[in-house]
Design a protein around this motif. Structure first.
Motif, PDB file in Angstrom:
ATOM      1  N   GLY A 197       0.867  -1.163  -0.029  1.00 45.26           N
ATOM      2  CA  GLY A 197      -0.044  -0.049   0.051  1.00 45.26           C
ATOM      3  C   GLY A 197       0.951   1.361  -0.073  1.00 45.26           C
ATOM      4  N   PHE A 198       1.797   1.177   0.608  1.00 45.99           N
ATOM      5  CA  PHE A 198       2.722   2.329   0.782  1.00 45.99           C
ATOM      6  C   PHE A 198       3.462   2.543  -0.621  1.00 45.99           C
ATOM      7  CE2 PHE A 198       5.720   5.366   2.770  1.00 45.99           C
ATOM      8  CZ  PHE A 198       6.992   5.207   1.895  1.00 45.99           C
ATOM      9  N   ILE A 199       3.757   1.484  -1.145  1.00 46.97           N
ATOM     10  CA  ILE A 199       4.455   1.692  -2.499  1.00 46.97           C
ATOM     11  C   ILE A 199       3.572   2.179  -3.448  1.00 46.97           C
ATOM     12  CG2 ILE A 199       5.405   0.379  -4.538  1.00 46.97           C
ATOM     13  CD1 ILE A 199       6.682  -1.633  -2.460  1.00 46.97           C
ATOM     14  N   LEU A 200       2.145   1.730  -3.346  1.00 46.59           N
ATOM     15  CA  LEU A 200       1.207   2.380  -4.322  1.00 46.59           C
ATOM     16  C   LEU A 200       1.081   3.464  -4.260  1.00 46.59           C
ATOM     17  CD1 LEU A 200      -0.531   0.393  -6.167  1.00 46.59           C
ATOM     18  CD2 LEU A 200      -2.417   0.195  -4.383  1.00 46.59           C
ATOM     19  N   LYS A 201       0.921   4.312  -2.980  1.00 43.98           N
ATOM     20  CA  LYS A 201       0.553   5.421  -2.673  1.00 43.98           C
ATOM     21  C   LYS A 201       1.714   6.483  -2.952  1.00 43.98           C
ATOM     22  CE  LYS A 201      -2.069   8.287   0.203  1.00 43.98           C
ATOM     23  NZ  LYS A 201      -3.025   8.804  -0.530  1.00 43.98           N
ATOM     24  N   LYS A 202       2.946   6.138  -2.550  1.00 37.65           N
ATOM     25  CA  LYS A 202       4.137   6.925  -2.736  1.00 37.65           C
ATOM     26  C   LYS A 202       4.608   7.125  -4.314  1.00 37.65           C
ATOM     27  CE  LYS A 202       4.976   8.515   1.096  1.00 37.65           C
ATOM     28  NZ  LYS A 202       5.084  10.018   1.357  1.00 37.65           N
TER      29      LYS A 202
ATOM     30  N   TYR B  43      -2.967   6.385  -9.837  1.00 34.06           N
ATOM     31  CA  TYR B  43      -3.472   7.378  -9.209  1.00 34.06           C
ATOM     32  C   TYR B  43      -4.629   7.764  -9.561  1.00 34.06           C
ATOM     33  CZ  TYR B  43      -2.079   9.996 -13.599  1.00 34.06           C
ATOM     34  OH  TYR B  43      -1.910  10.181 -14.576  1.00 34.06           O
ATOM     35  N   LYS B  44      -5.321   7.107 -10.826  1.00 38.37           N
ATOM     36  CA  LYS B  44      -6.438   7.286 -11.430  1.00 38.37           C
ATOM     37  C   LYS B  44      -7.661   6.926 -10.523  1.00 38.37           C
ATOM     38  CE  LYS B  44      -5.361   9.210 -15.542  1.00 38.37           C
ATOM     39  NZ  LYS B  44      -5.882  10.485 -15.945  1.00 38.37           N
ATOM     40  N   ARG B  45      -7.232   5.646  -9.826  1.00 39.02           N
ATOM     41  CA  ARG B  45      -8.367   4.960  -8.912  1.00 39.02           C
ATOM     42  C   ARG B  45      -8.127   5.734  -7.511  1.00 39.02           C
ATOM     43  NH1 ARG B  45     -12.517   3.138 -11.283  1.00 39.02           N
ATOM     44  NH2 ARG B  45     -12.001   1.859 -13.137  1.00 39.02           N
ATOM     45  N   PRO B  46      -9.154   5.607  -6.596  1.00 40.71           N
ATOM     46  CA  PRO B  46      -8.864   6.278  -5.381  1.00 40.71           C
ATOM     47  C   PRO B  46      -8.212   5.282  -4.544  1.00 40.71           C
ATOM     48  CG  PRO B  46     -11.375   6.758  -5.782  1.00 40.71           C
ATOM     49  CD  PRO B  46     -10.683   5.919  -6.986  1.00 40.71           C
TER      50      PRO B  46
ATOM     51  N   ILE C 267      -3.888  12.578  -8.990  1.00 35.92           N
ATOM     52  CA  ILE C 267      -5.146  12.424  -8.102  1.00 35.92           C
ATOM     53  C   ILE C 267      -6.228  11.902  -8.853  1.00 35.92           C
ATOM     54  CG2 ILE C 267      -4.755  13.863  -5.965  1.00 35.92           C
ATOM     55  CD1 ILE C 267      -6.524  15.836  -7.103  1.00 35.92           C
ATOM     56  N   PRO C 268      -7.206  10.996  -8.321  1.00 38.53           N
ATOM     57  CA  PRO C 268      -8.252  10.585  -9.287  1.00 38.53           C
ATOM     58  C   PRO C 268      -9.164  11.605  -9.629  1.00 38.53           C
ATOM     59  CG  PRO C 268      -7.995   9.252  -7.084  1.00 38.53           C
ATOM     60  CD  PRO C 268      -7.214  10.434  -7.088  1.00 38.53           C
ATOM     61  N   VAL C 269      -9.673  11.326 -10.804  1.00 38.12           N
ATOM     62  CA  VAL C 269     -10.389  12.354 -11.631  1.00 38.12           C
ATOM     63  C   VAL C 269     -11.836  13.157 -10.804  1.00 38.12           C
ATOM     64  CG1 VAL C 269     -12.079  13.035 -13.514  1.00 38.12           C
ATOM     65  CG2 VAL C 269      -9.998  11.608 -13.972  1.00 38.12           C
ATOM     66  N   ASN C 270     -12.349  11.919  -9.849  1.00 40.31           N
ATOM     67  CA  ASN C 270     -13.370  12.182  -9.222  1.00 40.31           C
ATOM     68  C   ASN C 270     -13.083  13.172  -8.047  1.00 40.31           C
ATOM     69  OD1 ASN C 270     -15.056  10.763 -10.943  1.00 40.31           O
ATOM     70  ND2 ASN C 270     -15.196   9.038  -9.546  1.00 40.31           N
ATOM     71  N   THR C 271     -11.846  12.803  -7.751  1.00 39.06           N
ATOM     72  CA  THR C 271     -11.457  13.510  -6.366  1.00 39.06           C
ATOM     73  C   THR C 271     -11.189  15.175  -6.814  1.00 39.06           C
ATOM     74  OG1 THR C 271     -10.386  11.638  -5.642  1.00 39.06           O
ATOM     75  CG2 THR C 271      -9.683  13.667  -4.723  1.00 39.06           C
ATOM     76  N   VAL C 272     -10.671  15.281  -8.166  1.00 40.27           N
ATOM     77  CA  VAL C 272     -10.533  16.641  -8.476  1.00 40.27           C
ATOM     78  C   VAL C 272     -11.773  17.469  -8.185  1.00 40.27           C
ATOM     79  CG1 VAL C 272     -10.159  18.188 -10.616  1.00 40.27           C
ATOM     80  CG2 VAL C 272      -8.809  15.922 -10.027  1.00 40.27           C
TER      81      VAL C 272
ATOM     82  N   GLU D 131      -9.233  16.143 -16.152  1.00 43.18           N
ATOM     83  CA  GLU D 131      -8.170  14.933 -16.648  1.00 43.18           C
ATOM     84  C   GLU D 131      -6.914  15.407 -16.490  1.00 43.18           C
ATOM     85  OE1 GLU D 131      -9.852  12.009 -17.773  1.00 43.18           O
ATOM     86  OE2 GLU D 131      -7.894  11.522 -17.717  1.00 43.18           O
ATOM     87  N   GLU D 132      -6.554  16.797 -16.927  1.00 39.90           N
ATOM     88  CA  GLU D 132      -5.153  17.443 -16.857  1.00 39.90           C
ATOM     89  C   GLU D 132      -4.954  17.614 -15.408  1.00 39.90           C
ATOM     90  OE1 GLU D 132      -6.244  20.654 -19.431  1.00 39.90           O
ATOM     91  OE2 GLU D 132      -4.985  19.825 -21.095  1.00 39.90           O
ATOM     92  N   ILE D 133      -5.787  18.010 -14.590  1.00 40.31           N
ATOM     93  CA  ILE D 133      -5.510  18.437 -13.130  1.00 40.31           C
ATOM     94  C   ILE D 133      -5.275  17.002 -12.685  1.00 40.31           C
ATOM     95  CG2 ILE D 133      -6.468  18.995 -11.003  1.00 40.31           C
ATOM     96  CD1 ILE D 133      -8.193  21.013 -12.730  1.00 40.31           C
ATOM     97  N   SER D 134      -5.935  15.912 -12.910  1.00 41.48           N
ATOM     98  CA  SER D 134      -5.702  14.542 -12.326  1.00 41.48           C
ATOM     99  C   SER D 134      -4.337  14.148 -12.724  1.00 41.48           C
ATOM    100  CB  SER D 134      -6.658  13.557 -12.913  1.00 41.48           C
ATOM    101  OG  SER D 134      -6.280  12.223 -12.825  1.00 41.48           O
ATOM    102  N   ASP D 135      -3.855  14.320 -13.857  1.00 42.97           N
ATOM    103  CA  ASP D 135      -2.562  13.847 -14.430  1.00 42.97           C
ATOM    104  C   ASP D 135      -1.421  14.946 -13.703  1.00 42.97           C
ATOM    105  OD1 ASP D 135      -3.548  13.185 -17.413  1.00 42.97           O
ATOM    106  OD2 ASP D 135      -3.208  11.847 -16.044  1.00 42.97           O
TER     107      ASP D 135
END
Lengths: 266, 181
Positions: free
Chosen positions: A96-101, A106-109, B159-164, B151-155
């Motif tokens: 989890g640490f590796i995934l986060k850091k 990052y596209k998924r929460p 952080i995830p797009v929904n979170t933006v 999308e650009e802000i996410s990149d």
């Protein structure tokens, strides 16, 4: 405009002079491989240790102590494989640490990914616990030439003598005691404090499980019952490993009570 | 085909494999945009120029790590964002800076005026934006002032797009609360 040209000129000057160079693509490749490998390794180890944990719970005496009610609870705690649990959790935390850091996904929460990882590890481990993999690891833990010996330190608690409970194969039945073969050697069980007496069941060769208080050299039994060792193959293998050929012998060799020096392994 | 006709990603491939001097074209394309973004965080022109130079040098050094399937714009904005944050951390009292045009953006897009009594100055908004938590401030600045998509802000912020969307929404609410005080 002038400032813009200035920056462009300065940067290009650094590049043309060779003071600023492109970092090799192999460095980035090595970094990605390193991170990917570390992540994969931590997941694999989490799955392996969790598999061992489920395998142990399924095939050892640990959960069976609970059938004695509150009396068996201490024996349950005593024989619980804490190190396997801790290591599994630690490996998951590393993943989890590796995934986060490293922002690998990052596209998924992160929370979603973490839950997915945990469920995947539990499911895979559950499936693997029913294969022969865990048994091979257990056997390898006792073989100095096997890679399985890596797991032995983490499984130490699974093989140690329990203070509050004991399970083994009866080899001698005396007036107020029985002697059993356990994965750690011979153990004399004192039956003076037994709440219910059913010595008739404790025939030589039968497998028994008891809870009480263990002291050096003996065990004072509060409750005891006969068991089907097929439900605890981990224990049976441990006894076979310890006693080898002696396991197959009858009780003839053990007619002499332990108090008279009749227990060769003590 | 001249360099100016190539996309950013194609230019990166040219720089990596054939002609390092093609990097000048990328600098020309991005120095104004990045300078505009850095101006939010750095008041001093000389310092801004230094940081911008560092951004382009860092981007060049790490060009082999850029995945040409992604947008170069987001990648270089991330480098700029990180350099800007590093610069802010050096000076704890540094404040977000908005110019006059951006005060209108606040009124039109963030829509604070109607809910607050009296006139809000751009100065007050800048102070309030500075007080916002970084996780809310950065998406707001990128979305409203740099006109980046979710999308650009996410990149850029990883952080995830929904979170933006969530952070922008919460950031606006916190901004209004700060300005009401």
């Amino acid at each position: 405009m002038e400032n813009n040209l200035n920056i462009e000129n300065k940067v290009m000057e650094e590049i043309k002079s060779g003071r600023v160079k492109l970092r090799s693509k192999y460095i980035f490749l090595a970094e990605k491989l390193g991170v990917g490998s570390a992540f994969a390794l931590s997941i694999i180890l989490a799955i392996l240790f969790f598999t061992l944990l489920l395998f142990y719970l399924r095939s050892s005496d640990n959960l069976f102590y609970l059938s004695f009610g509150s009396r068996g609870f201490m024996a349950f705690l005593d024989s619980f494989p804490y190190s396997l649990v801790l290591i599994s959790i630690f490996c998951l935390l590393v993943a989890g640490f590796i995934l986060k850091k490293t922002n690998l996904i990052y596209k998924r929460p992160f929370g979603q990914m973490a839950i997915f990882l945990i469920i995947a590890v539990i499911l895979l481990s559950t499936v693997l616990a029913f294969t022969r993999l865990a048994e091979r690891i257990e056997q390898g833990a006792f073989n100095p030439n096997s890679p399985g010996r890596f797991f032995r330190p983490f499984m130490r608690g699974c093989f140690e003598e329990r203070r509050g409970g004991v399970v083994g194969r009866t080899v001698e039945v005396g007036g107020d005691y029985i002697i059993i073969q356990t994965p750690n050697g011979l153990r004399q069980l004192q039956l003076n404090a037994l709440e219910q007496t059913s010595l008739n069941e404790m025939a030589t060769g039968s497998w028994v499980m008891a809870v009480g208080e263990g002291e050096e050299g003996s065990f004072s039994v509060q409750l005891i019952k006969r068991i089907d060792v097929n439900e605890m193959p981990f224990v049976e293998r441990g006894v076979r490993r310890h006693f080898g050929q002696q396991f197959l012998n009858t009780s003839t060799e053990f007619r002499t009570p332990c108090s008279m020096g009749g227990c060769p392994n003590r | 085909m001249s360099l100016s006709e190539l996309s950013d990603e194609e230019l990166v491939v040219v720089v990596r494999e054939k002609d390092k001097e093609a990097y000048g074209e990328l600098i020309k394309r991005y120095q104004t945009k990045l300078s505009h973004y850095l101006r939010k965080f750095i008041n001093n022109s000389a310092e801004l120029e230094d940081v911008l130079q560092d951004v382009f040098i860092k981007a060049f050094r790490n060009l082999n790590s850029f995945d040409t399937e992604q947008k170069f714009s987001s990648w270089i904005f991330r480098i700029t964002h990180n350099e800007a944050i590093n610069n802010i951390k050096k000076r704890k009292n540094e404040r977000l800076l908005l110019d006059e045009n951006e005060w209108d953006v606040v009124d039109e897009k963030i829509d604070l005026g109607r809910e607050l009594d009296g006139k809000i100055t751009g100065e007050q908004v800048a102070v309030a934006l500075t007080k916002l938590k970084e996780k809310y401030r950065d998406p707001i600045v990128l979305f409203f002032f740099e006109e980046k998509t979710y999308e650009e802000i996410s990149d850029i912020l990883k952080i995830p797009v929904n979170t933006v969307g969530t952070f922008i929404s919460r950031g606006k609410k916190h901004l209004k609360d700060l300005l009401k005080k």
